[in-house]
Design a protein around this motif. Structure first.
Motif, PDB file in Angstrom:
ATOM      1  N   ASN A  70       0.800  -1.229   0.000  1.00 46.25           N
ATOM      2  CA  ASN A  70       0.000   0.000   0.000  1.00 46.25           C
ATOM      3  C   ASN A  70       0.834   1.280   0.000  1.00 46.25           C
ATOM      4  O   ASN A  70       0.280   2.376   0.134  1.00 46.25           O
ATOM      5  CB  ASN A  70      -0.919  -0.003   1.224  1.00 46.25           C
ATOM      6  N   GLY A  71       2.140   1.148  -0.127  1.00 44.52           N
ATOM      7  CA  GLY A  71       2.992   2.334  -0.154  1.00 44.52           C
ATOM      8  C   GLY A  71       3.053   3.067   1.170  1.00 44.52           C
ATOM      9  O   GLY A  71       3.175   4.297   1.211  1.00 44.52           O
ATOM     10  N   VAL A  72       2.982   2.322   2.262  1.00 48.36           N
ATOM     11  CA  VAL A  72       2.988   2.905   3.610  1.00 48.36           C
ATOM     12  C   VAL A  72       4.379   2.786   4.214  1.00 48.36           C
ATOM     13  O   VAL A  72       5.029   1.738   4.111  1.00 48.36           O
ATOM     14  CB  VAL A  72       1.956   2.169   4.501  1.00 48.36           C
ATOM     15  N   ALA A  73       4.866   3.863   4.847  1.00 43.98           N
ATOM     16  CA  ALA A  73       6.179   3.850   5.481  1.00 43.98           C
ATOM     17  C   ALA A  73       6.194   2.868   6.649  1.00 43.98           C
ATOM     18  O   ALA A  73       5.263   2.827   7.460  1.00 43.98           O
ATOM     19  CB  ALA A  73       6.542   5.247   5.967  1.00 43.98           C
ATOM     20  N   ILE A  74       7.262   2.101   6.744  1.00 46.76           N
ATOM     21  CA  ILE A  74       7.387   1.045   7.745  1.00 46.76           C
ATOM     22  C   ILE A  74       8.187   1.546   8.942  1.00 46.76           C
ATOM     23  O   ILE A  74       9.281   2.106   8.785  1.00 46.76           O
ATOM     24  CB  ILE A  74       8.083  -0.187   7.142  1.00 46.76           C
ATOM     25  N   GLY A  75       7.630   1.325  10.130  1.00 44.36           N
ATOM     26  CA  GLY A  75       8.324   1.731  11.347  1.00 44.36           C
ATOM     27  C   GLY A  75       8.234   0.676  12.425  1.00 44.36           C
ATOM     28  O   GLY A  75       7.274  -0.103  12.484  1.00 44.36           O
ATOM     29  N   ALA A  76       9.233   0.646  13.305  1.00 39.65           N
ATOM     30  CA  ALA A  76       9.243  -0.271  14.441  1.00 39.65           C
ATOM     31  C   ALA A  76       8.500   0.368  15.610  1.00 39.65           C
ATOM     32  O   ALA A  76       8.585   1.571  15.840  1.00 39.65           O
ATOM     33  CB  ALA A  76      10.669  -0.598  14.843  1.00 39.65           C
ATOM     34  N   HIS A  77       7.781  -0.488  16.352  1.00 42.96           N
ATOM     35  CA  HIS A  77       6.987  -0.031  17.496  1.00 42.96           C
ATOM     36  C   HIS A  77       7.416  -0.826  18.727  1.00 42.96           C
ATOM     37  O   HIS A  77       6.691  -1.699  19.224  1.00 42.96           O
ATOM     38  CB  HIS A  77       5.505  -0.255  17.180  1.00 42.96           C
ATOM     39  N   PRO A  78       8.613  -0.539  19.253  1.00 43.20           N
ATOM     40  CA  PRO A  78       9.113  -1.291  20.405  1.00 43.20           C
ATOM     41  C   PRO A  78       8.407  -0.903  21.695  1.00 43.20           C
ATOM     42  O   PRO A  78       7.992   0.250  21.871  1.00 43.20           O
ATOM     43  CB  PRO A  78      10.595  -0.887  20.458  1.00 43.20           C
ATOM     44  N   GLY A  79       8.273  -1.848  22.598  1.00 42.96           N
ATOM     45  CA  GLY A  79       7.624  -1.578  23.874  1.00 42.96           C
ATOM     46  C   GLY A  79       8.292  -2.336  25.000  1.00 42.96           C
ATOM     47  O   GLY A  79       9.256  -3.079  24.788  1.00 42.96           O
ATOM     48  N   PHE A  80       7.776  -2.147  26.199  1.00 43.64           N
ATOM     49  CA  PHE A  80       8.250  -2.935  27.331  1.00 43.64           C
ATOM     50  C   PHE A  80       7.883  -4.413  27.126  1.00 43.64           C
ATOM     51  O   PHE A  80       6.864  -4.728  26.501  1.00 43.64           O
ATOM     52  CB  PHE A  80       7.595  -2.454  28.627  1.00 43.64           C
ATOM     53  N   ALA A  81       8.697  -5.303  27.681  1.00 40.63           N
ATOM     54  CA  ALA A  81       8.399  -6.735  27.629  1.00 40.63           C
ATOM     55  C   ALA A  81       7.327  -7.045  28.668  1.00 40.63           C
ATOM     56  O   ALA A  81       7.609  -7.539  29.753  1.00 40.63           O
ATOM     57  CB  ALA A  81       9.669  -7.543  27.887  1.00 40.63           C
ATOM     58  N   ASP A  82       6.086  -6.756  28.302  1.00 40.16           N
ATOM     59  CA  ASP A  82       4.988  -6.797  29.271  1.00 40.16           C
ATOM     60  C   ASP A  82       3.681  -7.108  28.542  1.00 40.16           C
ATOM     61  O   ASP A  82       2.770  -6.296  28.497  1.00 40.16           O
ATOM     62  CB  ASP A  82       4.907  -5.436  29.979  1.00 40.16           C
ATOM     63  N   ARG A  83       3.618  -8.300  27.966  1.00 44.13           N
ATOM     64  CA  ARG A  83       2.444  -8.669  27.175  1.00 44.13           C
ATOM     65  C   ARG A  83       1.172  -8.739  28.031  1.00 44.13           C
ATOM     66  O   ARG A  83       0.074  -8.464  27.538  1.00 44.13           O
ATOM     67  CB  ARG A  83       2.685 -10.015  26.478  1.00 44.13           C
ATOM     68  N   GLN A  84       1.315  -9.088  29.292  1.00 46.17           N
ATOM     69  CA  GLN A  84       0.145  -9.220  30.160  1.00 46.17           C
ATOM     70  C   GLN A  84      -0.629  -7.909  30.261  1.00 46.17           C
ATOM     71  O   GLN A  84      -1.863  -7.894  30.297  1.00 46.17           O
ATOM     72  CB  GLN A  84       0.568  -9.674  31.549  1.00 46.17           C
ATOM     73  N   TYR A  85       0.093  -6.800  30.291  1.00 48.06           N
ATOM     74  CA  TYR A  85      -0.544  -5.491  30.416  1.00 48.06           C
ATOM     75  C   TYR A  85      -0.415  -4.663  29.136  1.00 48.06           C
ATOM     76  O   TYR A  85      -0.606  -3.451  29.167  1.00 48.06           O
ATOM     77  CB  TYR A  85       0.048  -4.726  31.601  1.00 48.06           C
ATOM     78  N   PHE A  86      -0.097  -5.324  28.031  1.00 48.05           N
ATOM     79  CA  PHE A  86      -0.023  -4.672  26.716  1.00 48.05           C
ATOM     80  C   PHE A  86       0.955  -3.494  26.711  1.00 48.05           C
ATOM     81  O   PHE A  86       0.780  -2.519  26.002  1.00 48.05           O
ATOM     82  CB  PHE A  86      -1.425  -4.216  26.292  1.00 48.05           C
ATOM     83  N   GLY A  87       2.000  -3.592  27.519  1.00 47.53           N
ATOM     84  CA  GLY A  87       3.011  -2.542  27.526  1.00 47.53           C
ATOM     85  C   GLY A  87       2.546  -1.223  28.096  1.00 47.53           C
ATOM     86  O   GLY A  87       3.175  -0.184  27.867  1.00 47.53           O
ATOM     87  N   ARG A  88       1.461  -1.264  28.866  1.00 48.91           N
ATOM     88  CA  ARG A  88       0.905  -0.013  29.402  1.00 48.91           C
ATOM     89  C   ARG A  88       1.109   0.126  30.910  1.00 48.91           C
ATOM     90  O   ARG A  88       0.509   0.963  31.552  1.00 48.91           O
ATOM     91  CB  ARG A  88      -0.583   0.083  29.059  1.00 48.91           C
ATOM     92  N   ARG A  89       1.994  -0.691  31.471  1.00 46.33           N
ATOM     93  CA  ARG A  89       2.315  -0.613  32.898  1.00 46.33           C
ATOM     94  C   ARG A  89       3.684   0.026  33.058  1.00 46.33           C
ATOM     95  O   ARG A  89       4.641  -0.301  32.350  1.00 46.33           O
ATOM     96  CB  ARG A  89       2.320  -2.015  33.505  1.00 46.33           C
ATOM     97  N   ALA A  90       3.795   0.988  33.974  1.00 50.00           N
ATOM     98  CA  ALA A  90       5.074   1.650  34.227  1.00 50.00           C
ATOM     99  C   ALA A  90       6.103   0.639  34.700  1.00 50.00           C
ATOM    100  O   ALA A  90       5.814  -0.221  35.530  1.00 50.00           O
ATOM    101  CB  ALA A  90       4.900   2.763  35.247  1.00 50.00           C
ATOM    102  N   MET A  91       7.325   0.752  34.155  1.00 48.51           N
ATOM    103  CA  MET A  91       8.417  -0.124  34.556  1.00 48.51           C
ATOM    104  C   MET A  91       9.671   0.714  34.741  1.00 48.51           C
ATOM    105  O   MET A  91       9.900   1.678  33.997  1.00 48.51           O
ATOM    106  CB  MET A  91       8.652  -1.220  33.500  1.00 48.51           C
TER     107      MET A  91
END
Length: 257
Positions: free
Chosen positions: A62-83
């Motif tokens: 689709n001609g969309v720019a590709i970017g990485a979306h790194p997060g905390f290693a925290d799948r249980q809380y979807f990376g939304r818990r402070a670490m």
């Protein structure tokens, strides 16, 4: 109440429209036809190798720019818990995730363009200079040509600039703002904007006039180079189409740049 941030009309401009993908949302495939940049989850907070490869292929198609979306290693809380992790650990984990997506992108014949941290990693880096520096250094060491996306006016943007990276300042259509320019934490009242009309008006105000109204009624200056569209909302696709229609009507071109 006013904090002396006047309305400053600007001529029609170009803006990037990005979305976080590869996080298990059924709307991902359709979103690729509406956005200009894709932030692909790299397996720590969500996603896996197969999903990353699928998203890279959809972006290329689709001609969309590709970017990485790194997060905390925290799948249980979807990376939304402070670490609170050592800077060297955050550097290594960020570098690992960026490198994984870069390798998949290269194998598919593409070029990765940018990096945008996810969730709490993003929010903490907006305030914490040491965390912001660890992320910026990882981006630079992986590829100094990568663009670093961060909250407009944040420590992450400043760190990227110190490390010689091209930065892109991000605003949010559907998030509430505090008077210091940071996002209202998700657990607090006013964090999410569910009213599409209000979210659309806020987006146009940020793009065209460089300001946003905080939850306590104060105008806050912002630089809107890229707009985040959350792809995990129930009405994500419908709102994405409304955004594109409104941009076209206002003469705003959507492009990754």
């Amino acid at each position: 109440m006013s904090n002396k941030v006047p309305e400053t009309p600007t001529s029609p401009k170009t803006v990037d429209l990005n979305a976080d993908v590869g996080e298990g949302c059924a709307s991902d495939t359709a979103l690729f036809t509406l956005i200009s940049s894709a932030n692909i989850a790299c397996g720590f907070h969500a996603g896996d190798a197969a999903t990353m490869r699928f998203c890279v292929r959809e972006a290329l198609k689709n001609g969309v720019a590709i970017g990485a979306h790194p997060g905390f290693a925290d799948r249980q809380y979807f990376g939304r818990r402070a670490m609170q992790l050592p800077a060297q650990t955050l550097y290594a984990e960020t570098l690992y995730q960026i490198g994984a997506l870069a390798a998949i992108t290269r194998a598919e014949g593409g070029v990765m363009r940018h990096v945008k941290p996810h969730g709490m990693l993003y929010n903490q880096a907006a305030r914490d200079p040491l965390l912001a520096e660890a992320i910026a250094r990882a981006v630079r060491d992986c590829d100094p040509q990568l663009i670093l996306l961060g909250l407009a006016g944040s420590e992450l943007i400043r760190a990227g600039q110190r490390y010689g990276l091209t930065t892109r300042q991000e605003v949010f259509a559907d998030r509430g703002y505090q008077r210091d320019g940071t996002l209202v934490p998700r657990e607090q009242k006013g964090a999410l904007i569910d009213d599409e009309d209000r979210a659309l008006a806020q987006t146009l105000e940020m793009i065209q006039h460089g300001r946003v109204m905080s939850v306590d009624g104060v105008w806050v200056p912002v630089t809107a180079q890229t707009v985040c569209l959350h792809g995990d909302g129930e009405q994500a696709l419908a709102f994405a189409r409304r955004l594109r229609t409104a941009y076209a009507q206002q003469g705003i071109k959507v492009c990754a740049g």
